[in-house]
Design an enzyme around this catalytic site. Sequence first.
Site, PDB file in Angstrom:
ATOM      1  N   GLY A 135       9.715  -0.903   4.424  1.00  9.94           N
ATOM      2  CA  GLY A 135       9.702   0.285   3.472  1.00  9.94           C
ATOM      3  C   GLY A 135       8.624   1.231   3.542  1.00  9.94           C
ATOM      4  N   GLY A 136       7.745   0.979   4.569  1.00 10.34           N
ATOM      5  CA  GLY A 136       6.467   1.637   4.756  1.00 10.34           C
ATOM      6  C   GLY A 136       5.388   1.460   3.650  1.00 10.34           C
TER       7      GLY A 136
ATOM      8  N   LYS B  54       0.717  -1.225   0.101  1.00  7.85           N
ATOM      9  CA  LYS B  54      -0.126   0.197   0.089  1.00  7.85           C
ATOM     10  C   LYS B  54       0.839   1.422   0.089  1.00  7.85           C
ATOM     11  CE  LYS B  54       0.806   0.965   4.590  1.00  7.85           C
ATOM     12  NZ  LYS B  54       1.250   2.015   4.876  1.00  7.85           N
TER      13      LYS B  54
ATOM     14  N   PRO C 153       9.054  -3.867  -0.366  1.00 12.02           N
ATOM     15  CA  PRO C 153      10.192  -3.577   0.432  1.00 12.02           C
ATOM     16  C   PRO C 153      10.098  -4.021   1.795  1.00 12.02           C
ATOM     17  CG  PRO C 153       9.940  -1.806  -1.180  1.00 12.02           C
ATOM     18  CD  PRO C 153       8.787  -2.771  -1.356  1.00 12.02           C
TER      19      PRO C 153
ATOM     20  N   ASP D 104      -2.149  -2.627   9.632  1.00 11.23           N
ATOM     21  CA  ASP D 104      -1.891  -2.396   8.297  1.00 11.23           C
ATOM     22  C   ASP D 104      -2.567  -3.745   7.646  1.00 11.23           C
ATOM     23  OD1 ASP D 104      -0.972  -0.001   7.990  1.00 11.23           O
ATOM     24  OD2 ASP D 104       0.973  -0.653   7.564  1.00 11.23           O
TER      25      ASP D 104
ATOM     26  N   GLY E 202       4.819  -4.562   3.668  1.00 13.17           N
ATOM     27  CA  GLY E 202       4.914  -5.939   3.108  1.00 13.17           C
ATOM     28  C   GLY E 202       4.362  -6.989   4.280  1.00 13.17           C
ATOM     29  N   GLY E 203       4.962  -6.736   5.400  1.00  6.79           N
ATOM     30  CA  GLY E 203       4.811  -7.774   6.281  1.00  6.79           C
ATOM     31  C   GLY E 203       3.246  -8.020   6.721  1.00  6.79           C
TER      32      GLY E 203
END
Length: 320
Positions: A115-116, A20, A112, A154, A119-120
């Site tokens: 990376g903000g 995102k 990334p 998130d 991803g996780g």
Amino acid sequence: MNAPLGRFAARTVRVKAPGKVNVSLDVGPLRPDGYHSVASVYLAVSLYEEVAATSTETPGITVSLSPASTLDLDGVDIPLDERNLAYKAAAIMADVSEHATGVHLEITKRVPVAGGMGGGSADAAATLLACDALWNSGLSRDELAQLAAELGADVPFSLLGGTAVGLGIGDELSPALAKAQTDWVLVTADYGLPTPKVYDTLDRLRDAEGIDAEEPTAVDPKILTALRSGDADALSRVLLNDLQRASIELAPALRDTLGIGESHGAIAGIVSGSGPTVALLTHSPAAAESLAEDLQHYGLTAIAVHGPVHGARIISDTLL
């Protein structure tokens, strides 16, 4: 074909889930519970994580990284034990599923790390959906979203996808009816910025400047209007990220990346979330592809993407 009676039949469910971009991120003051209230607009973009969940005869959860990962994982510390969000997601699903087996999770990394871009969280969302299907748990999307919220702010959004407004600590999600496509270039970094450190830096900068941040309660309606119409020029004027200056304080090279992007045709640029990924807004898919190519000449890793895209989705279900 059915497995012979008494034989264990392994099965693999493969799910992809999007990263995102925070099109806007308004951050409130530090709360007594250690969190910050936010008002944010999330946009799911076409850079996906994949999780292949395979049932195993041996109990327990194991995790590995796929060689098909497009990230350079050398030197990147990704835990493959109970600290991994995907592992935690599988453990939660095992607790609520009557027919849970052992499971191996193979993660294909494209978003990334640190990376903000969540991803996780995408890995966790994909794992929830994969294990739900693998173990025939029969949970609704709402029930999966409730489990997702236990894993992090998130994770519910990666399950949902599309465009959404996030309030509270980002976990109070309201889908936004904004389906018009916008085109971006993501410039990734070969390092990560830990989210807690970025928030701590923002608090320090505000304290030094005597700034009393207010609790955010809503997002700027102009942002949603621009996203609904797909008006990139209007959107460029209202992009907001309160964490951006903290990210640049920790990684000054981000200022250069933003400048290079805008000097080569980006309408506007923003650090995504806590960074260090930079999101550059363009007018069209062709403009995004051209900008990504230009930035690669500077030795930057740049990827053309678009949004909004769907949330976590099953892409294959195979009996082995």
